[in-house]
Scaffold this motif. Sequence first.
Motif, short mmCIF file in Angstrom:
data_model
loop_
_atom_site.label_atom_id
_atom_site.label_comp_id
_atom_site.label_asym_id
_atom_site.label_seq_id
_atom_site.Cartn_x
_atom_site.Cartn_y
_atom_site.Cartn_z
N LEU A 209 0.92 -1.08 0.06
CA LEU A 209 -0.04 0.08 0.03
C LEU A 209 0.85 1.25 -0.02
CD1 LEU A 209 -3.06 0.89 0.37
CD2 LEU A 209 -2.62 1.21 2.72
N THR A 210 2.13 1.26 0.66
CA THR A 210 2.79 2.42 0.97
C THR A 210 3.44 2.55 -0.65
OG1 THR A 210 3.41 1.62 2.80
CG2 THR A 210 4.85 3.36 1.92
N PHE A 214 2.54 6.00 -2.66
CA PHE A 214 3.81 6.86 -3.15
C PHE A 214 3.61 7.08 -4.68
CE2 PHE A 214 8.20 7.55 -4.53
CZ PHE A 214 8.71 8.32 -3.55
N ARG A 216 1.09 7.27 -6.38
CA ARG A 216 -0.13 7.90 -6.74
C ARG A 216 0.23 9.37 -6.33
NH1 ARG A 216 -3.71 3.68 -5.99
NH2 ARG A 216 -3.42 3.82 -3.84
N ALA A 217 1.04 9.53 -5.47
CA ALA A 217 1.46 11.03 -4.90
C ALA A 217 2.19 11.46 -6.07
CB ALA A 217 2.01 10.89 -3.73
N HIS A 218 3.35 10.67 -6.54
CA HIS A 218 4.25 11.44 -7.27
C HIS A 218 3.82 11.14 -8.97
CE1 HIS A 218 7.26 12.57 -4.50
NE2 HIS A 218 7.07 11.26 -3.89
N LEU A 219 3.02 10.24 -9.09
CA LEU A 219 2.34 10.02 -10.42
C LEU A 219 0.99 9.77 -10.83
CD1 LEU A 219 5.20 7.24 -11.17
CD2 LEU A 219 5.41 9.55 -12.12
N PRO A 220 0.31 11.03 -10.25
CA PRO A 220 -1.08 11.15 -10.01
C PRO A 220 -1.94 10.40 -11.11
CG PRO A 220 -0.16 13.15 -9.45
CD PRO A 220 0.71 12.38 -10.28
N ASP A 221 -1.38 10.29 -12.21
CA ASP A 221 -2.23 9.85 -13.37
C ASP A 221 -1.60 8.21 -13.61
OD1 ASP A 221 -4.01 12.16 -14.19
OD2 ASP A 221 -2.12 12.83 -14.57
N ILE A 222 -0.88 7.82 -12.88
CA ILE A 222 -0.52 6.44 -13.14
C ILE A 222 -1.82 5.34 -12.91
CG2 ILE A 222 0.21 5.85 -10.95
CD1 ILE A 222 2.44 4.14 -11.90
N PRO A 223 -1.94 4.74 -13.97
CA PRO A 223 -2.99 3.60 -13.92
C PRO A 223 -2.71 2.72 -12.90
CG PRO A 223 -2.17 3.70 -16.00
CD PRO A 223 -1.16 4.51 -15.38
N HIS A 226 -0.83 -0.52 -13.39
CA HIS A 226 0.79 -0.37 -13.77
C HIS A 226 1.38 -0.58 -12.35
CE1 HIS A 226 0.70 1.90 -17.76
NE2 HIS A 226 0.25 0.72 -17.94
N TYR A 352 8.95 4.56 -15.12
CA TYR A 352 8.63 5.43 -14.12
C TYR A 352 9.80 6.12 -13.47
CZ TYR A 352 3.78 4.56 -15.28
OH TYR A 352 2.56 4.37 -16.05
N LEU A 355 11.07 8.86 -15.04
CA LEU A 355 10.37 9.89 -15.06
C LEU A 355 10.33 10.76 -13.72
CD1 LEU A 355 7.70 8.74 -17.29
CD2 LEU A 355 9.20 10.27 -17.92
N ALA A 360 12.78 11.76 -5.67
CA ALA A 360 11.92 10.62 -5.41
C ALA A 360 12.26 9.31 -5.94
CB ALA A 360 10.56 10.98 -5.99
#
Lengths: 614, 352
Positions: A209-210, A214, A216-223, A226, A352, A355, A360
């Motif tokens: 979950l962490t 993490f 989702r915070a740095h890559l808010p649009d990541i599916p 993935h 990822y 990028l 991070a």
Amino acid sequence: MATTSAGAASAFPSPFSIETPAGCEGWEELYPYYTRFTEARREIDEGRLWFWNSMHFPLPMPAFDVVSIDPPYQAVGAWQNRAFAVPPAMGVDYRILNGYVYITVNPVTDPEQIAARAEHFQRRAGHYFANWDELYASWRTKMEALIAEITELEVPGLPELEPEGLVFETDGVSSYVGLLDAYRRALHCCDLMWHHHFEFLLLGYGAYLTFSEFCRAHLPDIPEQHVAQMIAGIDVLLFRPDAELRRLAKLAVETGLQDAFVDGRTPSEIETELGASDAGRAWLQELEQVKDPWFNMATGDGLYHTYRSWLDDPTIPYASLVAHVAATVAGDDVERPVERLRAERDRLAEGYAALLPDEARGPFEELLALSRTVFPYVEEHKFFCDYWFLTRFYNKIREFGAVLAEHGWLEDAEDVFQLGTHEVASALEELCLMWATGGPPLGPHHWPPIVARRRALLERLGEWTPPPALGAMPEAVNDPMAVMLWGVTPQRLQEWAESLDGAPTRLTGAPASAGVAEGPARVLNDPALLGTVRDGEILVCTITSPAWAPIFPRVNAVVTDIGGVMSHAAIVSREYGKPAIVGTGRATAVIKTGQLLRVDGSTGVVEILGEAPA
Amino acid sequence: VTAFTAPLSGLRSADEGTFGGKSSALGELLAGGIPVPHGFGVSTGAYDAFLDSAGLRGELEALVAALDVDDVEAVAAVSATVVAAIREAAVPEQVRAEVHERYEALVAEAGDPALPVAVRSSALGEDSAEATFAGQQESYLWVRGAEGVCDAMRDCWASLHSPPSITYRARRGDTGREPAMGVTVQRMVDAETAGVMFTCSPVSGDPSVVAVNASWGLGLAVVGGDVTPDEYVINKVTGELVRSTVGDKTIEYRPDPEGRGTVRVDVAAERAQAPCLDAGALTALAGLAGVIERHFGAHQDIEWAIDREGRVAVLQTRPVTVVPKARGPAGGSALALVMATFGVEPRTESGS
């Protein structure tokens, strides 16, 4: 459709407002006293959010199967609350309503207490994270020993006359002592299994979950898929059973046996034909090799006694063999594309990482490595615990059922599951007493009517659809347990609340495997009916388990009531490239078999396009 | 030889001070192997030479110095006077000769004697911000012939004295000098579709996506906000289309059939609501976005066009100035982050 105002959708029905379905009066007798919503706890229970744990308990609980509720919740609470001292959360409370299991999580709210627990948690959980591989290796050793113990546990019958050894040898023990002891030992093994089951699970999910947060915070649009794909194991043991079936299918085609694998034939019809040729017999021998241990899968997630092992019910593996053989004949490569999956996983992780901003990248790579370390446990414990152990355990209970049936306490060995664990103990006590005394037994008069009544109750309870949640809508869901294990987020709760109104033609869930598919729905809440799935259908179910993997090649898409993107339905769907949506709340209640669906696995939207043909 | 012009391919970032931001950035792109329509830059010195040869410098400075910037009518009157003066003055012979030479070189390369080009201002330094502020990114499209280029170049210079530009500079207290400006001349792209793309999400700041806005015809429609463009979000790692919204693209800009300039035309309803990019185009754009981002080492806001043969061209790129900040924790060990998931607050000093 979704024009319900926020206010109207802010609460769920009180558990005390739910009526007993017609004909289900007296359902409470199936379960222990402490499982009910009762006046004594009314004020507290009405103020809490209860959600139907349809992920683990999609069906009304048979009386004996409470053995799959109490020990796990004892274990999860003991580890989380008393052993690791997870700072903000204690354990999981449950209640049974109309046969269905509702759960809630007990939070720790006192900041001082949370801080004190945090000290303990860091040291204790830290030890596990630091020594994960070593601890997991010893875990496997003890689980394998426990599985051997439950398998080998002898259930003595009660003979007319004890063998002479009891008299002529010094340390003999009468059969009835062995029988009572064996029952206690069987339950003890079950307690231990659940204890082991939760030793690593929370910590493993937490690491995952962490990483996912993490990302989702740095890559808010990541599916989300993935994130899951970057972690998912390639060589995970749970993929082995299906991989073995694929190998066997290829072998069947290579040795000219494909004509035996006809869609619609029963496993025994296929085996009969195979048994008539040398090549067929050789193939059957190969199958025997594979069965230990790879057929120790359950038809469902193993928690109910009805979820039999593939060893006991080979319908699923044979349905899979038929599909794999047909695909092989058609020229498809049915082998799991391990190399492609590995390359894809590395491409995502490297892509990822490259990028992310420099600061991070380090934590990203460290968290990914940790998640990959814990992932095998998160996946594999199900094979050892939920499938292998539990199918053996329930089979062992069937042996006690057989003893009770032999003496007339039950009409059939299978009836033992209509009794609670204490009632089985009680029946065995009386059986031993009457066997010893030779007096007139009560059991044969007492138990059969109870069994008959409960079977009828369960059938009626099964026609009732439980609301997804009960009680108060919480202001915040910050319990790591609820999020990790059940995917209960504020958004999901809101969607559940909205789906209570009217008959929606559209449901949303978590997009778990990309792609769009259409097809007729096949609603399944009982894995025993997996054999009814037809090619091109859309599987709609409460939750799937890896044991269902063989069915995935046949379906166009998968929709589940509950589960997150790391759930098995999601993982397996991605492997097969089938669109999947998980965590819709109540797809199985809203959708009817035969309705035409459109599933968009990228957006998480399921649309009901039309009604089933009359 | 005082060179007032240079081919774009000969310019680099370091030339911004003499050729302005646009010409130098396009030179950088060409050097990075990125498909940019060929052309040339006109230096800021050309404008200086123009002012001197026309004897306009003193007159302009006096007019502006005497101006009350709060007097809207007076500003408009001064602007009209200056613009007229610039348009009437002759371009210095050497500048003219160089423009002719560069234009003919483009003609020879293209094989079109009346090659259409775009003529745009290429501001520099602080004036670049002014240009943005004042909406002064004047573009003269579909210009044909070397003399046409000279006229358009003068129009660019004149645009420095539009009422908003005069007011902006006066308010900034910058009235003591003439602003500097270069000019960019580029082969025109006959765009089937065009638009803008960001090398990160303009909304969330996610660095793993390319966000594309696209519409039919020249990019003017998207940049000017004349249409609701199609929106595409592409994952950089897999190249997959993450989501797309098809806009209602009711008009498009096309080259004027008369041969010079552009016209605004209606788009038939069916085409207006059809996606204007296919998978292949999106893949090409996303790939290009990655190359450009790596070349500059920063997120870029890119104008692009796809011509009727399906060739992609980059028309302009500039740094994304406002990148939304990622919300997540950046530092900390993995273990500390996992502990936080379980509600362990990061350790704080006692007594604080």
